[in-house]
Scaffold this active site. Sequence first.
Site, PDB file in Angstrom:
ATOM      1  N   GLY A 143       1.137  -1.290  -0.087  1.00 11.92           N
ATOM      2  CA  GLY A 143       0.367  -0.124  -0.411  1.00 11.92           C
ATOM      3  C   GLY A 143       0.931   1.324   0.008  1.00 11.92           C
ATOM      4  O   GLY A 143      -0.025   2.490   0.530  1.00 11.92           O
ATOM      5  N   CYS A 170     -26.814  -9.636 -17.582  1.00  9.47           N
ATOM      6  CA  CYS A 170     -25.909  -9.874 -18.926  1.00  9.47           C
ATOM      7  C   CYS A 170     -27.318  -9.700 -20.148  1.00  9.47           C
ATOM      8  O   CYS A 170     -27.589 -10.657 -19.624  1.00  9.47           O
ATOM      9  CB  CYS A 170     -24.915 -10.026 -19.001  1.00  9.47           C
ATOM     10  SG  CYS A 170     -24.467  -9.899 -20.748  1.00  9.47           S
ATOM     11  N   CYS A 216     -25.569 -13.165 -21.774  1.00  6.98           N
ATOM     12  CA  CYS A 216     -24.570 -14.346 -21.513  1.00  6.98           C
ATOM     13  C   CYS A 216     -25.887 -14.722 -19.961  1.00  6.98           C
ATOM     14  O   CYS A 216     -25.963 -15.364 -19.654  1.00  6.98           O
ATOM     15  CB  CYS A 216     -23.540 -14.413 -21.036  1.00  6.98           C
ATOM     16  SG  CYS A 216     -22.390 -13.406 -19.581  1.00  6.98           S
ATOM     17  N   CYS A 253     -22.698  -7.770 -19.457  1.00  8.96           N
ATOM     18  CA  CYS A 253     -20.665  -7.855 -19.030  1.00  8.96           C
ATOM     19  C   CYS A 253     -19.956  -7.010 -19.739  1.00  8.96           C
ATOM     20  O   CYS A 253     -19.280  -7.059 -20.162  1.00  8.96           O
ATOM     21  CB  CYS A 253     -20.424  -8.749 -19.213  1.00  8.96           C
ATOM     22  SG  CYS A 253     -21.723 -10.197 -18.352  1.00  8.96           S
ATOM     23  N   CYS A 302     -17.928 -12.968 -20.207  1.00  2.00           N
ATOM     24  CA  CYS A 302     -18.777 -13.116 -20.954  1.00  2.00           C
ATOM     25  C   CYS A 302     -19.257 -13.693 -22.603  1.00  2.00           C
ATOM     26  O   CYS A 302     -19.691 -14.921 -22.487  1.00  2.00           O
ATOM     27  CB  CYS A 302     -19.259 -11.886 -21.337  1.00  2.00           C
ATOM     28  SG  CYS A 302     -21.444 -11.742 -22.059  1.00  2.00           S
TER      29      CYS A 302
END
Lengths: 291, 290
Positions: free
Chosen positions: B33, B242, B245, B267, B273
């Site tokens: 970080g 979606c 899909c 997607c 997808c």
Amino acid sequence: MTDGTDIRRNDGAGDAKSFKGFCQEFSKIPGPGGEAPPLLRVSGLTRRYGACIGCAEVGFDLWPGEVMGIVGESGSGKSTLLACLAGHLAPDAGQVLWRDRDGRTRDVLTMSEPERRMLARTDWAFVHQNPRDGLRMGVSAGGNVGERLMAVGARHYGRIRATAADWLGRVEIDPGRIDDAPHRFSGGMQQRLQIARNLVTHPRLVLMDEPTGGLDVSVQARLLDLLRGLVREMGLSAVVVTHDLAVVRLLAHRLMVMKDGRVVEAGLTDQVLDDPQHPYTQLLVSSVLQV
Amino acid sequence: MTVQDSGYTFAYLDEATKRMIRRALLKAVAIPGYQVPFASREMPMPYGWGTGGVQLTAACLTPGDVLKVIDQGADDTTNAVSIRSFFARVAGIATTEATAEATIIQTRHRIPETPLTEDQILVFQVPIPEPLRFLEPRETETRRMHALADYGLMQVRLYEDIARHGAITRAYAYPVRVEGRYVMDPSPIPRFDNPKLDRSAALMLFGAGREQRIHALPPWTRVESLDFEDYPFEASRPDAPCALCGATDSYLDEVITDDAGGRMFVCSDTDHCAGRRAAGHRGASTETGA
């Protein structure tokens, strides 16, 4: 007749002597805290700007619940002294001993930066002369008050907001304006907001730099009233720097007069203002405009 | 064309530069970080197009690697296609569009839907690595705030969001706290992807070319999204399946289909997808049509 005058004169002289003696005795009494050790013990504090003196050899004790006023003309070292106390400036010499909540005595000047920052957002507070220096102007009033809480780990929105609203009420700002940005507030409201933002974590020491500077007299009076109430109610200790003798008369228990970076006179506020000893203090007191 | 023919050092950057970047990467991995400065180079592409990500990818690539590049989840957009062909040319490595086959994935603003493994590295393109930038403009001060873990201001920003809008509205680049220490900007990934950062099996590297900063999340690092107890973090996505899909658990793009306000949700991860459609899943617009 002659006897009478003599008696009166004697009485007067005796009074003055005993009053002065009383004051000297009283200033040695360890403040309202009684036997408790001082909250803040400053000694030998010196800060130079090159060859110039910012402040030199300043020392004083501050007891819990006591308000210390520092007066002097511009350039007398008041603000330098306050900045050194607050850790904004590093002094060249001296000690600032602080008694923390656990009763331990710490030297603020040798503390590590994280410890000093922690102290600055919990036990200490600093009220700037210009509220713009002490507030985040782009953040709402509630966010301003809540910042110190969040900085010490508060993570409950509802409670932070309730505390902020409560504090706005205590400094006489309508809690309905909690989401307004400070730039939409008047100067007096901004100063009160700054005070709320500082006091929300219940500090034990408040450092104030000209808290009423730049405000008109009626607003000043209300602010002083408010400050006096809060100081008494919360048992705050405070150091108030100002050039306004009326402000210290109202707020401060004790008074230090500074000139050219040095303390020229110190004592109980009323004593110093009513019976100034040092020529500079006499000048200062006699310079106050009478309405 | 082989690498030798191209006339470039393997993966474009000279060896000294790659070593410098790897050093910065090691430091970044050692302090999760934390933003490590590095001497970012000019790359043959404009700033903002992934110069940071490209340099990290170049420093990590080995001849046996398989590279996948996505831009907002898609393998077939300009940026993704050109970076992929760039490395195919200057490193001679294999490329793929399948998440599971890739060893290094360079990404702009998404984390693939397919769970990553310990054998994969995810490289992020980062525009602004400093989460405190818009709260405190001075870099000297933000570095001090990071050093002292002085993050009250970040929380103030979230407070302001709730005060104004009733909820935390930050939808992307949602700040996270890494291992309880550094607050990090996870690059502009949607906040839907934030939970995938937490204890990820894959190594995650973040490169900001213009800002000359690298930060990293080693595998299995604890990553928490900042929030309030009474306003907990929520990973949001459009409330629709979606259209291609039928997936109800993936991040969706809204696509405007005509001038009459017609739209569909698909997607954002094209590989995910396509994989689902190949497996026989159908969405609203493909059930009748295809």
